[in-house]
Design a protein around this motif. Structure first.
Motif, short mmCIF file in Angstrom:
data_model
loop_
_atom_site.label_atom_id
_atom_site.label_comp_id
_atom_site.label_asym_id
_atom_site.label_seq_id
_atom_site.Cartn_x
_atom_site.Cartn_y
_atom_site.Cartn_z
N PHE A 28 -2.51 -11.25 7.54
CA PHE A 28 -2.64 -11.56 5.68
C PHE A 28 -1.58 -11.81 5.41
O PHE A 28 -1.82 -12.93 4.63
N ILE A 29 -0.56 -10.64 5.38
CA ILE A 29 0.92 -10.52 4.85
C ILE A 29 1.19 -12.38 5.10
O ILE A 29 1.96 -13.12 4.09
N LYS A 30 1.66 -12.64 6.07
CA LYS A 30 2.02 -14.48 7.36
C LYS A 30 1.35 -14.94 6.01
O LYS A 30 2.48 -16.34 5.87
N LEU A 31 0.36 -14.69 6.04
CA LEU A 31 -0.87 -15.93 5.87
C LEU A 31 -0.61 -16.17 3.87
O LEU A 31 -1.09 -17.54 3.72
N LEU A 32 -0.09 -15.48 3.27
CA LEU A 32 -0.60 -15.65 1.97
C LEU A 32 0.94 -16.55 2.29
O LEU A 32 0.97 -17.15 0.59
N GLU A 33 1.62 -17.54 2.88
CA GLU A 33 2.50 -17.99 2.77
C GLU A 33 2.32 -19.65 2.84
O GLU A 33 3.08 -20.31 3.05
N SER A 34 0.94 -19.74 3.69
CA SER A 34 0.64 -20.58 3.66
C SER A 34 0.81 -21.95 3.10
O SER A 34 0.64 -20.82 1.29
N ILE A 80 3.07 -2.51 2.15
CA ILE A 80 4.41 -1.71 1.56
C ILE A 80 5.25 -0.98 2.79
O ILE A 80 6.75 -2.59 2.54
N ARG A 81 4.73 -0.48 3.55
CA ARG A 81 6.10 -0.76 4.31
C ARG A 81 5.99 -1.93 5.48
O ARG A 81 7.12 -1.40 6.35
N TYR A 82 4.84 -2.18 6.10
CA TYR A 82 5.37 -3.25 7.01
C TYR A 82 5.91 -4.43 6.61
O TYR A 82 6.40 -5.08 7.65
N SER A 83 5.90 -5.08 5.03
CA SER A 83 7.16 -6.08 5.13
C SER A 83 7.94 -5.38 4.09
O SER A 83 8.96 -6.29 2.78
N ASP A 84 8.25 -4.01 4.66
CA ASP A 84 10.11 -3.28 3.27
C ASP A 84 9.54 -4.06 1.26
O ASP A 84 9.88 -4.23 1.07
N GLY A 85 8.43 -4.68 1.06
CA GLY A 85 8.01 -4.64 -0.40
C GLY A 85 7.92 -6.07 -0.70
O GLY A 85 7.20 -6.35 -1.60
N LYS A 86 8.03 -7.08 0.35
CA LYS A 86 8.12 -8.43 -0.08
C LYS A 86 7.08 -8.89 -0.86
O LYS A 86 6.42 -9.53 -0.80
N VAL A 87 5.95 -8.21 0.52
CA VAL A 87 4.76 -8.69 -0.45
C VAL A 87 4.69 -8.20 -1.62
O VAL A 87 3.06 -9.64 -2.53
N ILE A 88 4.68 -7.96 -2.63
CA ILE A 88 5.12 -7.73 -3.84
C ILE A 88 5.42 -8.91 -4.73
O ILE A 88 4.81 -9.48 -4.89
N SER A 126 -1.76 0.36 -8.61
CA SER A 126 -2.25 2.36 -8.72
C SER A 126 -1.18 3.67 -8.14
O SER A 126 -1.48 4.36 -8.34
N ASP A 127 -0.74 3.13 -6.94
CA ASP A 127 0.20 3.61 -7.20
C ASP A 127 1.95 4.34 -7.93
O ASP A 127 2.61 2.64 -7.90
N GLU A 128 2.24 5.19 -8.14
CA GLU A 128 3.22 5.22 -9.06
C GLU A 128 4.60 4.09 -8.93
O GLU A 128 5.60 3.99 -8.90
N GLU A 129 5.14 4.97 -6.78
CA GLU A 129 6.48 3.77 -6.31
C GLU A 129 6.39 2.63 -6.07
O GLU A 129 7.16 1.94 -6.26
N ASN A 130 5.33 2.28 -6.76
CA ASN A 130 4.59 0.47 -6.24
C ASN A 130 4.65 -0.48 -8.05
O ASN A 130 5.29 -1.71 -7.94
N GLN A 131 4.96 0.74 -9.28
CA GLN A 131 4.81 0.42 -10.19
C GLN A 131 5.91 -0.39 -10.62
O GLN A 131 6.48 -1.77 -11.36
N ASP A 132 6.71 0.43 -10.68
CA ASP A 132 8.53 0.38 -10.85
C ASP A 132 9.50 -1.32 -10.24
O ASP A 132 9.51 -2.63 -10.63
N LYS A 133 8.20 -1.23 -8.44
CA LYS A 133 9.00 -2.42 -8.30
C LYS A 133 8.42 -4.01 -8.24
O LYS A 133 8.98 -5.34 -8.61
#
Length: 551
Positions: free
Chosen positions: A226-232, A259-267, A294-301
């Protein structure tokens, strides 16, 4: 979502005539097969429109004869006839009708696979809803899943499209996964053919609507796909994959995987899709960001990657779903201390004030009020007031007869946080020619308990200002009536609140305390003291009583 199919262009009757000649050298046919061919040719030559054609029992049996023949050409003729019939079929199908088509799906002949997969896909897509369940009950899934491994793009497209359609029915979604569709669908999501890739992504999205399926998808490596195909470059594929990630991100455990799979790139990718010219892509990217936030660690990112710059303009979108998704994402981001300054600077407050006034958009109003409440908790009171948010909240409470209870709860809760600020209290008491307190007093009798509680709390905050005591206590209904109702509640939180409100008034002038002593409130307080309701409330009642006795 639905699916597209890859249509056959060849003439069904032409195939039968060319195969059997009728007048030239005919292939060796059994008598039953010859009769079946004649019956089908007569049927195809009928004057009625394709939509008006109906298979009689005899003609159905003729098609079955062709389908179950050892002659490949007859099988192909049957498959082509079924595919033609399916294009305009609008009746419920029976298992008996489907059995020969399912048999044809298993043929090693590519032409038969193409025609039969198109037929069953059309029956699922164009027929009534019950066809989808009947197709699964007839045992078609196992054959369709086998065909997902075909090397022919047309067969892949038809089969994928059929599974996509079958997966729009709740009862089928889990069964499709149980029978092993995920691995071949993930494989087809990587093919170059755009129709096949689109159908595969759509099928996978439909499967994410079931919680147990999401776990299987994550374990099968779907997140990476899914993450890869976002860039389709295909808008539909972007939409399906953003929506699938949004569904998967409902789970905290799965958010970590994303988040872990894409090292945050998905954001970053999702934020870029929030700027898409396609409204549906924008909306789904927003929903995915909302869930990740929904996760605090993602909000700042998200803020760091420019999420606010992408979100705020969407609050003006003409699409209600996109606005809802954007304000929900903003609400999640506002939870984190430190983000509130960025949100205020982004200009979002003015938009939140406007969203509160939207009629018949309760979800949007709830999220707007919830965001304001979060920001007020982080001491952004002055900015919130200057942006007109307090006035907008007050207007909704004033119009409470036309506002749903869940919205009133959120709005009164937001106001309850804001009035801890003296500037907010002063503005509230000046609204509507100084009559807004009447709205609050009436709402303490609201049918919604949260609204009762919140509005009583607001009155308690207003009572921190002694100059408001006279108007609050002498109104009809008065703050005394409000406190009596709270004390009569068989709920310790309401009784606790009432005693706190009384404490605010008892800090005022001698005349205020004298007025309260003359009221029936004093009897209620004495009763609470003697009842020993619970230790904390008894202590509060004792304190309230002593304060009121002070001269």
């Amino acid at each position: 979502m639905g699916a597209c199919c890859c249509s056959l262009q060849s003439s069904r009757r032409a195939h039968i005539v060319s195969a059997y000649g009728f007048g030239t050298t005919e292939p060796l046919l059994k008598e039953t097969e010859r009769e079946a061919v004649n019956a089908i040719l007569k049927f195809l030559d009928s004057d009625s429109s394709p939509a008006a054609r109906r298979l009689s029992t005899d003609r159905l049996e003729s098609l079955r004869t062709l389908a179950y023949s050892d002659n490949v050409e007859l099988q192909k003729s049957a498959a082509l006839c079924y595919s033609e019939l399916s294009e305009n079929w609008s009746d419920p199908v029976t298992i008996q009708f489907l059995e020969p088509i399912i048999q044809l799906l298993l043929s090693p002949d590519i032409g038969i696979q193409k025609a039969s997969s198109l037929a069953i896909s059309n029956l699922a897509l164009k027929g009534p809803v019950e066809n989808k369940n009947t197709i699964v009950r007839a045992g078609a899934l196992s054959s369709l899943i086998i065909l997902l491994n075909s090397q022919d793009p047309e067969v892949q497209c038809n089969t994928c499209g059929c599974i996509t359609t079958l997966a729009t029915t709740e009862s089928n979604k889990r069964e499709i996964v149980v029978q092993g569709a995920i691995p071949p669908l993930l494989k087809l999501a990587h093919v170059r053919d755009p129709k096949v890739q689109r159908n595969a992504a759509g099928a996978l999205l439909n499967l994410t609507h079931v919680e147990s399926n999401r776990q299987d998808l994550v374990q099968s490596g779907a997140v990476a796909v899914f993450i890869k195909l976002l860039e389709s470059q295909d808008i539909d594929v972007q939409f399906y994959c953003a929506a699938a990630l949004s569904n998967i991100a409902v789970s905290g455990e799965h958010r970590q995987v994303i988040i872990r799979y894409s090292d945050g790139k998905v954001i970053k990718v999702l934020i870029s899709l929030m700027k898409s010219l396609s409204e549906k892509v924008c909306c789904q990217a927003c929903l995915a960001i909302r869930n990740l936030a929904s996760d605090e660690e993602n909000q700042d990112k998200i803020v760091e990657c420019g999420g606010l710059d992408a979100l705020v303009p969407l609050l003006w979108s003409g699409d209600t779903d996109t606005v809802t998704a954007a304000v929900a994402a903003l609400r999640n981001l506002s939870i984190m201390k430190g983000n509130e300054i960025h949100i205020v600077k982004s200009g979002a407050l003015v938009e939140l004030s406007r969203l509160l006034s939207l009629q018949e958009q309760s979800e949007i109003q709830c999220h707007a009020a919830g965001t304001i409440r979060n920001l007020a908790a982080e001491e952004q009171h002055v900015a919130i007031i200057e942006a007109g948010c307090l006035t907008a909240l007050a207007e909704r409470l004033r119009d409470s007869k036309h506002v749903p209870g869940d919205v009133l709860s959120e709005i009164s809760a937001a106001m309850g946080v804001l009035v801890s600020n003296s500037i907010a209290r002063k503005q509230l008491m000046s609204l509507y020619n100084g009559d807004f307190h009447k709205v609050l007093l009436k709402l303490t009798d609201s049918p919604h308990r949260e609204v009762q509680y919140n509005c009583a709390g607001i009155i308690g905050h207003l009572a921190m200002n002694e100059e408001y005591h006279s108007v609050l206590l002498n109104e009809e209904p008065s703050a005394i009536d409000c406190m009596l109702k709270l004390l009569d509640q068989n709920d310790s939180s309401f009784i606790h609140l009432a005693l706190w409100v009384i404490a605010q008034f008892s800090n005022g002038s001698k005349s205020t305390r004298a007025l309260l002593r003359k009221s029936v409130l004093i009897d209620k307080i004495i009763e609470l003291k003697s009842k020993k309701y619970n230790t904390e409330i008894s202590q509060l009642a004792e304190s309230a009583y002593n304060n009121l006795q002070a001269q």
